[in-house]
Design a protein around this motif. Structure first.
Motif, mmCIF file in Angstrom:
data_model
loop_
_atom_site.group_PDB
_atom_site.id
_atom_site.type_symbol
_atom_site.label_atom_id
_atom_site.label_comp_id
_atom_site.label_asym_id
_atom_site.label_seq_id
_atom_site.Cartn_x
_atom_site.Cartn_y
_atom_site.Cartn_z
ATOM 1 N N ALA A 28 15.467 2.521 -2.225
ATOM 2 C CA ALA A 28 14.387 3.469 -1.944
ATOM 3 C C ALA A 28 13.587 3.733 -3.213
ATOM 4 O O ALA A 28 12.366 3.829 -3.185
ATOM 5 N N ASP A 31 11.063 1.067 -3.872
ATOM 6 C CA ASP A 31 9.845 1.212 -3.075
ATOM 7 C C ASP A 31 8.865 2.163 -3.768
ATOM 8 O O ASP A 31 7.666 1.897 -3.845
ATOM 9 N N VAL A 34 7.339 0.531 -6.856
ATOM 10 C CA VAL A 34 6.253 -0.396 -6.504
ATOM 11 C C VAL A 34 4.946 0.386 -6.348
ATOM 12 O O VAL A 34 3.888 -0.019 -6.854
ATOM 13 N N GLU A 38 1.573 -0.210 -8.561
ATOM 14 C CA GLU A 38 0.322 -0.647 -7.920
ATOM 15 C C GLU A 38 -0.906 0.085 -8.461
ATOM 16 O O GLU A 38 -2.016 -0.431 -8.402
ATOM 17 N N PRO A 47 -4.301 -8.941 -6.001
ATOM 18 C CA PRO A 47 -2.837 -9.128 -6.038
ATOM 19 C C PRO A 47 -2.458 -10.550 -5.599
ATOM 20 O O PRO A 47 -3.094 -11.110 -4.717
ATOM 21 N N GLY A 49 -0.026 -11.379 -3.930
ATOM 22 C CA GLY A 49 0.638 -11.352 -2.627
ATOM 23 C C GLY A 49 2.152 -11.230 -2.709
ATOM 24 O O GLY A 49 2.841 -11.315 -1.695
ATOM 25 N N GLN A 50 2.690 -11.046 -3.918
ATOM 26 C CA GLN A 50 4.148 -10.945 -4.058
ATOM 27 C C GLN A 50 4.526 -9.711 -4.885
ATOM 28 O O GLN A 50 3.724 -9.218 -5.670
ATOM 29 N N THR A 51 5.763 -9.254 -4.683
ATOM 30 C CA THR A 51 6.314 -8.206 -5.553
ATOM 31 C C THR A 51 7.584 -8.777 -6.174
ATOM 32 O O THR A 51 8.360 -9.450 -5.502
ATOM 33 N N TYR A 52 7.754 -8.518 -7.441
ATOM 34 C CA TYR A 52 8.943 -9.018 -8.140
ATOM 35 C C TYR A 52 9.760 -7.794 -8.496
ATOM 36 O O TYR A 52 9.328 -6.978 -9.308
ATOM 37 N N ARG A 53 10.896 -7.634 -7.850
ATOM 38 C CA ARG A 53 11.693 -6.427 -8.030
ATOM 39 C C ARG A 53 13.162 -6.779 -8.208
ATOM 40 O O ARG A 53 13.661 -7.714 -7.584
ATOM 41 N N ALA A 54 13.825 -6.029 -9.046
ATOM 42 C CA ALA A 54 15.247 -6.271 -9.277
ATOM 43 C C ALA A 54 15.917 -4.992 -9.736
ATOM 44 O O ALA A 54 15.345 -4.228 -10.518
ATOM 45 N N LEU A 55 17.107 -4.769 -9.212
ATOM 46 C CA LEU A 55 17.907 -3.633 -9.682
ATOM 47 C C LEU A 55 18.649 -4.121 -10.917
ATOM 48 O O LEU A 55 19.409 -5.083 -10.837
ATOM 49 N N PRO A 109 2.420 -0.415 -19.847
ATOM 50 C CA PRO A 109 2.764 -0.747 -18.448
ATOM 51 C C PRO A 109 1.975 -1.924 -17.875
ATOM 52 O O PRO A 109 2.358 -2.472 -16.845
ATOM 53 N N TYR A 110 0.865 -2.282 -18.498
ATOM 54 C CA TYR A 110 0.142 -3.470 -18.016
ATOM 55 C C TYR A 110 -0.545 -4.170 -19.184
ATOM 56 O O TYR A 110 -0.788 -3.559 -20.235
ATOM 57 N N ILE A 141 1.684 -9.130 -10.317
ATOM 58 C CA ILE A 141 0.709 -10.027 -10.964
ATOM 59 C C ILE A 141 -0.574 -10.045 -10.124
ATOM 60 O O ILE A 141 -0.516 -10.121 -8.893
ATOM 61 N N GLY B 157 -4.708 -10.043 -0.340
ATOM 62 C CA GLY B 157 -3.700 -9.952 -1.411
ATOM 63 C C GLY B 157 -2.802 -8.749 -1.205
ATOM 64 O O GLY B 157 -1.577 -8.835 -1.336
ATOM 65 N N ARG B 161 1.162 -8.731 -0.134
ATOM 66 C CA ARG B 161 2.085 -8.056 -1.054
ATOM 67 C C ARG B 161 2.897 -6.989 -0.318
ATOM 68 O O ARG B 161 4.100 -6.857 -0.548
ATOM 69 N N ASP B 164 5.489 -8.834 1.704
ATOM 70 C CA ASP B 164 6.514 -9.382 0.808
ATOM 71 C C ASP B 164 7.457 -8.274 0.331
ATOM 72 O O ASP B 164 8.684 -8.436 0.336
#
Lengths: 145, 297
Positions: A28, A31, A34, A38, A47, A49-55, A109-110, A141, B157, B161, B164
Motif C-alpha cells: 500500500a 502505491d 508512486v 508522479e 511517461p 508506461g511502466q513503474t519500477y518498484r521494489a520493496l 528526486p529527479y 522514466i 503514457g 503506467r 502497469d
C-alpha cells in the motif's frame, strides 16, 4: 509441555499473520509512493508506461537495465517512502562507468538526461541509510516530447 | 497436531482480515483480487530487486514519425479480431499491440484508425482486469483525444503506467510482461517495416534493440507460465535474440557533462550498431512471424 508447544505454535502463527499484514502495508505504501513520484513528471515529459518498484531493506539494491535512445531527453524520478531525497539512484553505462548519481546532489528526486547517442544502461536504487532502513523504492522514466 | 492446524488457520484468517481491511482502504472494485499467498509472493519477487525496463513503444512510434517515414495504415494490426483473444496472455499482448498502433495512427493524424485502436485498448484492458483500476477521467480524456497526437502521447503514457502499476501492485507481473512484449513486438515491427523501405534512422533503431530483446526474454522467462515458455512465441523470441547476437556494437565512453542548476546531464558516450542487409531481413522475417502468432493467439 503441551502448553509450551501450543504457545510456540501460536507465536509462530501470529508471526506469519503479522508478516502478511506488513507485506500488504508495504504494498500500500508503494502505491502512495508512486503517487508522490508522479508529481515530478512534468507535462514536458511523456511517461514510458511502466513503474519500477521494489520493496528494499537496509543496503539492498534494486537494479534494472534499459536502453536510452540517442537524440532524446529523459527524466528519471527516484522516490522512496513519503518524503523526497530518501532514495539514492545511480546510472551506469554498459561498461559499468558511473554516468550520474543523485547522491552528489543531495539525493535529488529527479534529474534530466540528454543522450547524444543510444546507450544501454543500468539504473541502481538504494535507500539512504541515514534516512530510511526499509521501504518502497519507486523509479519512473519519461521522455521529452 | 489439530491444535497446531487450528492456530495456524486462525492466524491466516487474521492476516487475511488485516489484508482485506487495508486493501479496501486502498482501492475498491478491482477485478484482480489479492490473496495472502499472492501478497507474500509479491514481496519475494520485489525483494529480489530484479526489475525490467522496455523502451516505450509510443516513443518508438514517435521516432518513426520524426524520421520522416510516410504513414502506412496497411501494416497495422487487425483490430476487428479483438474478441478472438481468449487467454489472458493473448489479451495482454494484444493490449500492448493496440496501444502502439493507436499511438502510431494518432501521430500521423489518422483519427479514425486511432479511435478503433482506442476501443481495442479499452476492451482488452477490461478483459485483463485493469480497466476498473484506471482513473475513469483518464480513460475518457484518452478516448476524446485520439485525434490530438500531443495529448494522446501523454495520456496513453499515463494509461499504460497506471495499468502497469496496478498489475505489479496485484502481483500480476506476468500480465504486465505480456503487455510489454506485445507493445515492443509491434513497435519493433513498425521500425523494421520503415527500415525495409530504406530509412537509415529506422535501420539503426532496429539494430539498437539488441539489449532490449534480451531484457524482454528475461522478463517473460521469469514471469510467464511453463505453457507459454514452451510455446511458439518464446521459440521466436529465442530465435530473434540469437539473430541480434550477430549485430555488431561498438561503445565509446566519454565524460558526461553535468548542469546542476538545470538538473540536467548530457551523456556524451557513443554507440555504433551495425547489421548487414541479410541480417536485417532475417530479423524482419522473425518479427513478422512473431506478430502473426500474437495476433492469432
Amino acid at each position: 509441555m503441551k502448553n509450551l508447544k501450543s504457545l510456540k505454535t501460536f507465536t509462530a502463527s501470529l508471526f506469519i499473520a503479522g508478516a502478511f499484514a506488513s507485506v500488504q502495508t508495504a504494498a500500500a505504501q508503494c502505491d502512495t509512493t508512486v503517487t508522490y513520484a508522479e508529481r515530478y513528471m512534468s507535462d514536458q515529459f511523456v511517461p514510458d508506461g511502466q513503474t519500477y518498484r521494489a520493496l528494499i531493506y537496509d543496503d539492498q539494491i534494486a537494479e534494472f537495465y534499459t536502453t536510452f535512445y540517442g537524440g532524446s531527453v529523459y527524466r528519471i524520478i527516484g522516490f522512496s517512502g513519503l518524503e523526497k531525497e530518501q532514495l539514492i539512484f545511480s546510472l551506469y553505462d554498459q561498461e559499468g562507468n558511473l554516468l550520474y548519481t543523485n547522491e552528489e546532489f543531495r539525493n535529488a528526486p529527479y534529474w534530466d538526461f540528454e543522450f547524444k547517442s543510444t546507450v544501454s544502461g543500468r539504473i541502481e536504487a538504494r535507500l539512504d541509510p541515514m534516512k530510511q532502513t526499509s521501504g518502497c523504492a519507486v523509479l519512473l522514466i519519461g521522455f521529452e516530447r | 497436531m489439530n491444535r497446531k492446524i487450528k492456530s495456524l488457520l486462525a492466524a491466516l484468517c487474521a492476516g487475511a482480515f488485516l489484508i482485506s481491511c487495508e486493501e479496501q482502504g486502498l482501492r475498491s472494485g478491482d477485478e484482480v483480487s489479492d490473496s495472502a499467498a499472492d501478497s507474500v509472493k509479491t514481496a519475494v519477487v520485489n525483494v529480489s530487486g530484479k526489475l525490467f525496463s522496455i523502451p516505450s513503444p509510443v516513443q518508438t512510434a514517435k521516432l518513426i514519425q520524426d524520421a520522416g517515414v510516410p504513414y502506412n495504415r496497411e501494416i497495422l494490426s487487425d483490430v476487428s479480431k479483438m474478441s478472438e483473444h481468449r487467454t489472458k496472455s493473448a489479451q495482454a499482448m494484444n493490449l500492448g499491440v493496440y496501444g502502439t498502433d493507436m499511438a502510431y495512427a494518432s501521430l500521423y493524424e489518422d483519427g479514425q484508425s486511432a479511435l478503433k485502436y482506442f476501443k481495442g485498448v479499452d476492451r482488452l484492458s477490461s478483459a485483463v482486469g485493469v480497466r476498473g483500476a484506471i482513473n475513469p477521467d483518464l480513460v475518457k480524456r484518452l478516448g476524446g483525444n485520439v485525434g490530438n497526437p500531443d495529448s494522446l502521447l501523454m495520456l496513453s503514457g499515463k494509461f499504460y503506467r497506471e495499468a502497469d502499476n496496478y498489475l505489479k501492485e496485484n502481483d500480476r507481473i506476468d500480465i504486465a510482461a505480456y503487455v510489454l512484449l506485445g507493445g515492443w513486438v509491434e513497435a519493433t515491427y513498425l521500425t523494421a517495416a520503415a527500415a525495409a523501405v530504406g530509412t537509415e534512422v529506422s535501420r539503426n533503431r532496429l539494430a539498437e534493440q539488441k539489449m532490449t530483446v534480451k531484457t524482454l526474454r528475461e522478463a517473460v522467462e521469469q514471469t510467464a507460465d511453463q505453457a507459454f515458455l514452451d510455446g511458439e512465441i518464446m521459440t521466436r523470441i529465442y530465435a530473434l535474440e540469437e539473430l541480434y547476437g550477430r549485430v555488431k556494437t561498438q561503445y565509446t565512453f566519454n565524460e558526461a557533462k553535468v548542469d546542476p542548476e538545470m538538473k540536467r546531464t548530457v551523456i556524451n558516450s557513443t554507440s555504433v550498431y551495425e547489421m548487414d542487409d541479410e541480417l536485417m531481413d532475417e530479423i524482419y522475417g522473425i518479427l513478422k512471424d512473431l506478430r502473426k502468432t500474437i495476433a492469432a493467439s
